[in-house]
Design an enzyme around this catalytic site. Structure first.
Site, PDB file in Angstrom:
ATOM      1  CG  ASN A 127     -15.418   2.409  -6.344  1.00 45.85           C
ATOM      2  OD1 ASN A 127     -14.874   2.428  -5.253  1.00 45.85           O
ATOM      3  ND2 ASN A 127     -15.094   1.527  -7.273  1.00 45.85           N
ATOM      4  N   GLY A 165     -15.244  -1.763  -3.428  1.00 42.96           N
ATOM      5  CA  GLY A 165     -14.995  -0.578  -4.243  1.00 42.96           C
ATOM      6  C   GLY A 165     -13.537  -0.558  -4.655  1.00 42.96           C
ATOM      7  CB  SER A 166     -11.176  -0.189  -6.402  1.00 46.51           C
ATOM      8  OG  SER A 166     -11.454  -1.524  -6.137  1.00 46.51           O
ATOM      9  CG  ASN A 167      -9.448   4.945  -4.025  1.00 48.72           C
ATOM     10  OD1 ASN A 167     -10.498   5.525  -4.242  1.00 48.72           O
ATOM     11  ND2 ASN A 167      -9.015   4.688  -2.796  1.00 48.72           N
ATOM     12  NE  ARG A 189     -13.824   5.311  -1.688  1.00 47.84           N
ATOM     13  CZ  ARG A 189     -13.985   4.557  -2.773  1.00 47.84           C
ATOM     14  NH1 ARG A 189     -13.019   4.473  -3.668  1.00 47.84           N
ATOM     15  NH2 ARG A 189     -15.100   3.886  -2.973  1.00 47.84           N
TER      16      ARG A 189
END
Length: 804
Positions: free
Chosen positions: A510, A238-240, A539
């Protein structure tokens, strides 16, 4: 200015390489690399702190050479393992039943991986894509980079001894070809499509009179399986990322914080470098292993990052078969024969395995998408998988366009020109104060109208709920069609992509494009891109709260980005920890019944939860207890019963909320968490870092951060092993992190961190040095400009070449 820059770089390199010594991290036979080579490809590499290479070359082939050489120096075993995969040789070297590391496909066994990749090789799939003229195929610059990368990797192998025990002396570590390198790029492109369905593609065989047929899933089960399948991407990768516009910053210039969540081991690791062709290219950042371009990074003018997108990169076509022949399907009543591809795989200590694969106009026949979503091939019905990224070898050109861009407009122009991003969003900021979010990715052209008109009974459920279209393959009018601005048939053109320009902040964690900015929600895109008006992940909720507050405060600097990265706030804790502590305190006699029926004294947990600071710092007490309790609670209590205040699309950041401590399962989850920690000999108020760590050599390194379900920005997914002391290894999480801004000077203000360090070789000095920085929440000051590189106290330089 470019001429001056070229002269400065060339003069500096010439002076320094006259007395250059090879960095210890770069090679293992130092004396043999100190002198310039004569003839062939060559490059100069300047290493600064933490083994970060700054590669200087005169053209793209030489730049690729330097990049391949330096990657091999740090990651030769991991790279070599990946090349075994894309050659379809895992069964030959490691046996057919062992499992690949999952970095290049979802194959559960080496045999299915080999059958797929040998099929790709046998049919010349990658060669055909390489032969396509640009922009549909790779540009000359990318071809030169790829050719150079292969030569650099091979030169390192020829000139050095391998000390990494993972492949020292192994026969499977061999020179590579340009085709091998391009095949690795192809594997990454199809990761969310054909790569996701490798087991189902290679197992698909026509039914016989004696074969048993797996029952087709009911629609609701299929929808759940499809949702779970694509949700798993966020756990595995995933990621931010957030870009702030100049309206929010201290100097009116942009800021970017990139925090990709990628695997800590295996072939999807990042590797950090700077690439320079004087007067042509100057870019720094993280590359996925085996890539000749920068994947996430910055130059002097613009910075960008990526997050895994919600767009569904595949669709299915349900085939109506000829009753007399299950390998013939009907389109508008006319029969079409499937194409039979026979693939043979060599097997260690066994006879070669030969198996057929079956292909249609839509793509390969597939009998499952993950273990939970069977797609049986019967005498009347089969399913074919369409993956538009199997025609996409453009990602390197997109990345190269980013590397040369001078603004967020240039980033967007590269996306629109090359259309190469297979499964990610792009977030960017620039020195002029612009911000950008866009979900510009290669997706099958599934419009909501097409899905409504052509979905099968199964597809009418899977498309609305999971974005997975299952279309009627027997109808010619159900073809995907083309957009006039698309780089290839059957995909959306740039005009259909969600884009947000110059918002005060543009953030993604995400979830879909809808809440990239809560004050400027994006709507109007097709369901295949993602949802609109639906509940966000924990998140995303925490991230939007944080970045919206930062934007509202204003006066932001790179320091604020660094603070956000390591705030380690637990949004789930802010929502429920106090209620959980109160609910705990109200339990009669301070006891709760565990799932095994045992009464458990949980009174000690109440005060620990109440005193916890709602963070996942390594010194946080109570964080581990809350983590284990929350996991058990969300697994046991349905979402509809967990919250007193349900989700509202009018307030998506703050709902659902208010823990229902009266829900069946609350007390049980608490009892089980307490029992689990006590059985492991872990105090309820133990510091997180004592029980969340990695072991590197003889060193135990505490790790900050928290899991997906907790909503922590600094995401860390670890393996729970109570016998080993808790979370004893990180599988996925924060990886190549960058905080980038500008101050009006020639050099960007950048701080970076490669959490798992530059090398996977335990004998390298750069095996865990940045991991210790990550543990201490410290950063690397980027050395981008020449004066910064030349002033590094760790500076070491080497000139490398094909021929010694």
């Amino acid at each position: 200015m470019r001429t001056r820059f070229r002269r400065l770089v060339i003069t500096a390199v010439a002076l320094l390489t006259a007395t250059a010594t090879l960095p210890a991290a770069a090679a293992e036979r130092q004396g043999r690399q100190e002198h310039p080579s004569h003839g062939g490809l060559s490059a100069v590499i300047r290493y600064t702190e933490y083994g970060i290479p700054h590669i200087v070359a005169k053209d793209y082939a030489d730049l690729g050479f330097g990049t391949g050489w330096a990657q091999a120096a740090d990651q030769v075993c991991t790279l070599a393992d990946g090349f075994v995969t894309v050659r379809g040789e895992r069964s030959r070297w490691f046996g057919p039943d062992a499992a690949p590391d999952g970095s290049l496909s979802s194959a559960t066994k080496n045999l299915s991986s080999d059958l797929y990749f040998r099929g790709v090789r046998k049919t010349g799939t990658v060669e055909k894509l390489l032969a396509e003229p640009a922009p549909r195929g790779p540009s000359r610059q990318v071809k030169d980079l790829t050719r150079g990368w292969a030569a650099g990797y091979n030169a390192w192998l020829a000139q050095n001894r391998i000390s990494d025990p993972a492949c020292k002396g192994a026969g499977w570590v061999r020179p590579v070809t340009t085709l091998d390198v391009a095949a690795r790029t192809f594997a990454l492109a199809v990761l969310g499509g054909q790569g996701r369905g490798v087991d189902g593609i290679t197992a698909a065989q026509p039914p016989t009179a004696t074969s048993s047929t797996t029952a087709a899933p009911d629609a609701q089960s299929a929808a759940r399986a499809a949702r779970d399948l694509f949700a798993a991407d966020q756990a595995d990768m995933g990621s931010n990322a957030v870009a702030f516009s100049g309206t929010t910053t201290a100097n009116g210039r942009g800021l970017l914080l990139g925090n990709p969540h990628y695997p800590w081991q295996g072939g999807r690791r990042f590797w950090q470098s700077q690439q320079t062709i004087p007067g042509e290219l100057n870019v720094a950042g993280g590359s996925l292993l085996g890539s000749a371009t920068i994947s996430i990074g910055h130059n002097a003018h613009v910075a960008w990052s990526h997050t895994v997108a919600t767009g569904v990169t595949l669709n299915l076509h349900q085939l109506t078969l000829d009753p007399a022949d299950p390998t013939t399907y009907l389109v508008d009543g006319k029969p079409e024969r499937m194409t039979r591809r026979t693939v043979t795989v060599d097997v260690k200590d066994g006879v070669p395995v030969t198996r057929a694969q079956w292909w249609t106009r839509y793509g390969p026949v597939i009998t499952s998408l993950g273990a939970q979503l069977p797609l049986p091939w019967s005498s009347t019905t089969a399913y074919a998988l369409n993956d538009p990224n199997s025609q996409n070898l453009r990602a390197s050109d997109t990345a190269l366009g980013f590397s040369k861009a001078r603004s967020t407009a240039g980033v967007l122009a590269s996306l629109r020109r090359t259309q190469g991003m297979p499964w990610v969003n792009t977030i960017a900021a620039d020195s002029e104060g612009h911000s950008l979010y866009t979900q510009s990715q290669v997706l099958p052209r599934i419009t909501d109208e097409l899905a409504q008109r052509c979905s099968t009974l199964l597809g009418k459920v899977t498309y609305p709920s999971a974005g997975v279209a299952i279309l009627d393959g027997s109808r010619g009018d159900c073809a995907l069609g083309s957009d006039p601005d698309a780089a290839q048939p059957g995909i959306f053109g740039p005009a259909k992509m969600p884009v947000l320009k110059d918002a005060s902040y543009a953030e993604n964690s995400n979830d879909s494009a809808w809440l990239a900015n809560a004050d400027r929600p994006l709507t109007g895109y097709e369901r295949v891109f993602g949802t609109i008006g639906t509940q966000r992940s924990m998140r995303t909720r925490g991230a939007v709260e944080d970045v919206a507050a930062m934007a509202a405060k204003g006066g932001l600097t790179v320091g604020d980005l660094q603070q956000q990265q390591f705030a380690n706030r637990v949004p789930a804790g802010d929502l429920i920890a106090d209620d959980a502590a109160a609910g705990c305190a109200s339990l009669p006699g301070g006891t709760a019944t565990g799932s095994d029926g045992t009464a458990v004294d949980v009174s000690g947990a109440c005060g620990v939860l109440k005193a916890w600071d709602h963070s996942m710092n390594t010194d946080s007490r109570g964080a581990l207890l809350f983590d284990r309790f929350w996991r058990r609670l969300t697994a046991a209590v349905p979402a509809a019963q967990l919250w007193k205040v349900p989700f509202s699309a009018a307030d998506p950041v703050h709902t659902p909320s208010t823990l229902n401590t009266g829900a069946p399962g609350f007390a049980t989850a608490l009892a089980d968490a307490v029992t689990e920690l006590r059985a492991a000999g872990i105090a309820l108020d133990a510091k997180l870092g004592a029980n969340q760590f990695v072991v590197r050599g003889a060193e135990r390194i505490p790790v900050p951060g928290g899991t997906e379900s907790l909503g922590v920005w600094n995401k860390i997914e670890s393996v729970w092993n109570a016998a080993a002391g808790g979370y004893a290894e990180v599988t996925t999480g924060s990886s190549y992190i960058q905080a980038v801004g500008w101050n009006g000077g020639r050099c960007p203000v950048a701080r970076t961190l490669l959490t798992y360090s530059q090398s996977s070789n335990p004998n390298s000095p750069h095996y865990s040095d940045q991991t210790r920085l990550f543990s201490g929440e410290k950063w690397v000051t980027s050395r981008f400009c020449e004066r910064e590189i030349l002033s590094s106290p760790a500076l070491r330089i080497v000139r490398i070449g094909e021929h010694r």
